[in-house]
Design a protein around this motif. Structure first.
Motif, mmCIF file in Angstrom:
data_model
loop_
_atom_site.group_PDB
_atom_site.id
_atom_site.type_symbol
_atom_site.label_atom_id
_atom_site.label_comp_id
_atom_site.label_asym_id
_atom_site.label_seq_id
_atom_site.Cartn_x
_atom_site.Cartn_y
_atom_site.Cartn_z
ATOM 1 N N ARG A 30 1.151 -0.909 -0.288
ATOM 2 C CA ARG A 30 0.047 0.138 -0.111
ATOM 3 C C ARG A 30 0.898 1.118 -0.207
ATOM 4 N N ARG A 31 1.505 1.156 1.023
ATOM 5 C CA ARG A 31 2.680 2.603 0.392
ATOM 6 C C ARG A 31 3.371 2.527 -0.941
ATOM 7 N N ALA A 32 4.029 1.453 -1.338
ATOM 8 C CA ALA A 32 4.684 1.902 -2.746
ATOM 9 C C ALA A 32 3.956 2.225 -3.614
ATOM 10 N N ARG A 36 4.054 5.518 -5.220
ATOM 11 C CA ARG A 36 3.830 5.804 -6.751
ATOM 12 C C ARG A 36 2.863 6.933 -7.512
ATOM 13 N N GLU A 37 1.509 6.305 -7.013
ATOM 14 C CA GLU A 37 0.781 7.902 -7.396
ATOM 15 C C GLU A 37 1.026 9.236 -6.931
ATOM 16 N N ALA A 41 1.569 12.494 -9.123
ATOM 17 C CA ALA A 41 0.887 14.110 -9.102
ATOM 18 C C ALA A 41 1.593 15.200 -9.120
ATOM 19 N N LYS A 42 3.524 14.312 -8.783
ATOM 20 C CA LYS A 42 4.025 15.646 -9.021
ATOM 21 C C LYS A 42 4.147 15.876 -10.306
#
Length: 69
Positions: A30-32, A36-37, A41-42
């Motif tokens: 979940r953290r990975a 990634r998201e 977004a950046k």
């Protein structure tokens, strides 16, 4: 009035749905996914607002140059 009684952002509701025995692998997955998201977004923000992104990079570089160890 009932909407004032529940959690504002739903964190408690999500925590209640999540199984109590979450493994480290599931947490890392979940953290990975989140990282990634976030990176995506950046990158999108940099493409959409290049001037603002460049100014932010310059401010960050200035902070790093003036940081004292």
């Amino acid at each position: 009035m009932s909407d004032l009684e529940g959690p504002v952002d739903g964190r408690a509701e999500r925590a209640a749905r999540r199984p109590a025995t979450e493994t480290d692998a599931e947490r890392r997955r979940r953290r990975a996914q989140f990282l990634r998201e976030l990176h995506e977004a950046k990158a999108l923000r940099e493409r959409v607002q290049p001037r603002r992104a460049r100014a932010a990079r310059m401010r960050q570089a200035m902070r790093m140059r003036t940081f004292r160890w």
